[in-house]
Write an enzyme that holds these catalytic residues in place. Structure first.
Site, PDB file in Angstrom:
ATOM      1  CB  SER A   1      -1.000   0.083   1.344  1.00  0.00           C
ATOM      2  OG  SER A   1      -1.243   1.400   1.513  1.00  0.00           O
ATOM      3  CB  SER A   2       0.596   4.705  -1.618  1.00  0.00           C
ATOM      4  OG  SER A   2      -0.699   5.059  -0.803  1.00  0.00           O
ATOM      5  CB  CYS A   3      -0.347   4.203   3.929  1.00  0.00           C
ATOM      6  SG  CYS A   3      -0.607   2.371   4.466  1.00  0.00           S
TER       7      CYS A   3
ATOM      8  CE1 TYR B   1      -3.039  -2.910   6.025  1.00  0.00           C
ATOM      9  CE2 TYR B   1      -1.717  -1.044   5.148  1.00  0.00           C
ATOM     10  CZ  TYR B   1      -2.589  -2.251   4.918  1.00  0.00           C
ATOM     11  OH  TYR B   1      -3.032  -2.478   3.673  1.00  0.00           O
TER      12      TYR B   1
ATOM     13  CE  LYS C   1      -1.285  -5.311   3.555  1.00  0.00           C
ATOM     14  NZ  LYS C   1      -1.657  -6.336   2.670  1.00  0.00           N
TER      15      LYS C   1
ATOM     16  CG  HIS D   1      -9.494   3.879   4.070  1.00  0.00           C
ATOM     17  ND1 HIS D   1      -9.869   2.428   3.689  1.00  0.00           N
ATOM     18  CD2 HIS D   1      -8.336   3.830   4.365  1.00  0.00           C
ATOM     19  CE1 HIS D   1      -8.450   1.761   4.050  1.00  0.00           C
ATOM     20  NE2 HIS D   1      -7.824   2.676   4.778  1.00  0.00           N
TER      21      HIS D   1
HETATM   22  P1  GDP Z   1      -4.850   7.451   5.159  1.00  0.00           P
HETATM   23  O1  GDP Z   1      -4.605   7.451   3.462  1.00  0.00           O
HETATM   24  O2  GDP Z   1      -4.244   6.228   5.912  1.00  0.00           O
HETATM   25  O3  GDP Z   1      -4.698   8.682   5.819  1.00  0.00           O
HETATM   26  O4  GDP Z   1      -6.380   7.110   5.486  1.00  0.00           O
HETATM   27  P2  GDP Z   1      -7.650   7.669   5.482  1.00  0.00           P
HETATM   28  O5  GDP Z   1      -8.550   7.305   4.143  1.00  0.00           O
HETATM   29  O6  GDP Z   1      -8.290   7.123   6.652  1.00  0.00           O
HETATM   30  O7  GDP Z   1      -7.568   9.250   5.677  1.00  0.00           O
HETATM   31  C1  GDP Z   1      -7.395   9.947   4.404  1.00  0.00           C
HETATM   32  C2  GDP Z   1      -7.364  11.395   4.923  1.00  0.00           C
HETATM   33  O8  GDP Z   1      -8.475  11.937   4.978  1.00  0.00           O
HETATM   34  C3  GDP Z   1      -6.776  11.917   6.268  1.00  0.00           C
HETATM   35  O9  GDP Z   1      -6.285  13.219   6.081  1.00  0.00           O
HETATM   36  C4  GDP Z   1      -8.155  11.706   7.163  1.00  0.00           C
HETATM   37  O10 GDP Z   1      -7.916  12.791   8.298  1.00  0.00           O
HETATM   38  C5  GDP Z   1      -8.969  12.507   6.030  1.00  0.00           C
HETATM   39  N1  GDP Z   1     -10.466  12.366   6.557  1.00  0.00           N
HETATM   40  C6  GDP Z   1     -11.194  13.500   6.396  1.00  0.00           C
HETATM   41  N2  GDP Z   1     -12.750  13.161   6.880  1.00  0.00           N
HETATM   42  C7  GDP Z   1     -12.462  11.542   7.130  1.00  0.00           C
HETATM   43  C8  GDP Z   1     -13.361  10.615   7.620  1.00  0.00           C
HETATM   44  O11 GDP Z   1     -14.541  10.821   7.793  1.00  0.00           O
HETATM   45  N3  GDP Z   1     -12.935   9.441   7.747  1.00  0.00           N
HETATM   46  C9  GDP Z   1     -11.654   9.197   7.348  1.00  0.00           C
HETATM   47  N4  GDP Z   1     -11.189   7.988   7.644  1.00  0.00           N
HETATM   48  N5  GDP Z   1     -10.669  10.155   6.968  1.00  0.00           N
HETATM   49  C10 GDP Z   1     -11.180  11.093   6.868  1.00  0.00           C
END
Ligand code: GDP
Length: 316
Positions: free
Chosen positions: A106-108, A135, A139, A178
């Site tokens: 994953s890119s993370c 995680y 990975k 996400h």
């Molecule tokens: P990440 O790519 O591992 O950080 O996974 P996420 O998809 O959970 O979050 C991506 C970005 O979206 C982060 O900066 C979060 O703070 C933002 N974000 C904004 N609103 C939301 C929400 O309702 N849920 C989640 N999961 N992320 C959110």
């Protein structure tokens, strides 16, 4: 792929189910096994299943995944479960003489402050993003295990590094999801209530590269068929957007005039993780969905399935 038996581990998940859909148009036999018949945490069970079924190829799409908050709250689950499940599948595949295996990173899992766009060789060059290091460590170990099998035994075990995925079959539970499914669910609630306050976690400034899961599956099957190198391959559209831009796009797809309320008590995570996809693009592969059309397709899927009651929503 012709006549080959391909085992998709994790076929109920968003990525696994997309891969099964994509493999339906290949001339191969797709093998899956339900969780109540095989627990991937059970090493003896996985070894037995693999020996009994003898696939020609394995796609390792089973993983404990979750959004930024879930990763932060359940570090043991993300580290331990992923380490055990992936080791079981990879080792059992080798014992059963599986010739080809595709593992998903994953890119993370790249360093938090990797130079952008992130090239494949940036892996392990700096500290990880703390919210998902559990995680990421698991990975990275999986990716390295595939590389180790390649080096030591010459088997064709490859890895891909997908961007942030979204699409049909995603998890819409606000506590563990996400960002795309979370914002879709919140925008849908506004569409129903006539409200307009769309709550977005963090500052809205982080940038993310989003890939529709059917495009991901298409690229993964392409790699399975054509790629045999020892480096992992980045899989994404090569473009990113800010979370604020994403929120506007999701609101618009849901037909909501939203005012965005940033909840800065929630984490931003890594500021940016745009990948360099030149290796993949050099092969001629391109995604089919633009972000807008991918969001529309996913929202339509969500509406249809929420009505049927088969969307993962978690506790209310
Ligand atoms: P990440 O790519 O591992 O950080 O996974 P996420 O998809 O959970 O979050 C991506 C970005 O979206 C982060 O900066 C979060 O703070 C933002 N974000 C904004 N609103 C939301 C929400 O309702 N849920 C989640 N999961 N992320 C959110």
């Amino acid at each position: 792929m012709k006549g080959k038996r391909v085992f998709v581990a994790g076929h109920r998940g968003m990525v696994g189910s997309a891969i099964v859909r994509r493999l339906a148009s290949e001339d191969c036999e797709v093998l899956t096994v339900s969780r109540d018949r095989l627990d991937l945490l059970d090493q003896a069970g996985v070894r037995r299943w693999m020996a009994d079924n003898k696939p020609d190829a394995v796609v390792m799409a089973a993983a404990k995944v979750g959004g930024i908050l879930a990763n932060d709250r359940f570090p043991v689950d993300f580290l331990q479960e992923n380490l055990v499940v992936q080791s079981n599948v990879i080792e059992s595949a080798f014992r059963s003489e599986v010739g080809k295996l595709l593992f998903l990173g994953s890119s993370c899992i790249y360093p938090k402050l990797a130079p952008q766009p992130i090239r494949e060789d940036a892996l392990l060059t700096g500290p990880l993003e703390p919210t998902n290091e559990w995680y990421a460590i698991a990975k990275i170990a999986g990716l390295k295990l595939c590389q180790a099998y390649q080096r030591q035994y010459g088997v064709d075990y490859i890895s891909a590094m997908p961007a942030n995925l979204y699409g049909p079959g995603d998890n819409f539970d606000l506590q563990s999801s996400h960002v795309v499914p979370a914002l879709m669910r919140k925008a849908h609630a506004l569409a129903l209530s006539g409200g307009n306050n769309l709550e977005v976690w963090g500052s809205g400034t982080p940038r993310r590269e989003f890939l529709h899961v059917d495009d991901a599956a298409d690229a993964l099957v392409w790699l399975l068929k054509n790629y045999a190198g020892d480096s992992h391959v980045n899989v994404g559209p090569g473009e990113d957007v800010t979370i604020a831009e994403l929120a506007q796009a999701v609101a618009s797809v849901a037909g909501v005039e939203a005012t965005i309320a940033f909840d800065t008590t929630k984490p931003d995570g890594t500021p940016r993780k745009l990948m360099d996809v030149s290796q993949l693009f050099a092969t001629g592969w391109r995604p089919r969905y633009a972000l807008r059309s991918g969001l529309e397709q996913t929202y339509a899927w969500f509406l249809q399935h929420v009505e049927k009651g088969d969307v993962r929503l978690g506790a209310a």
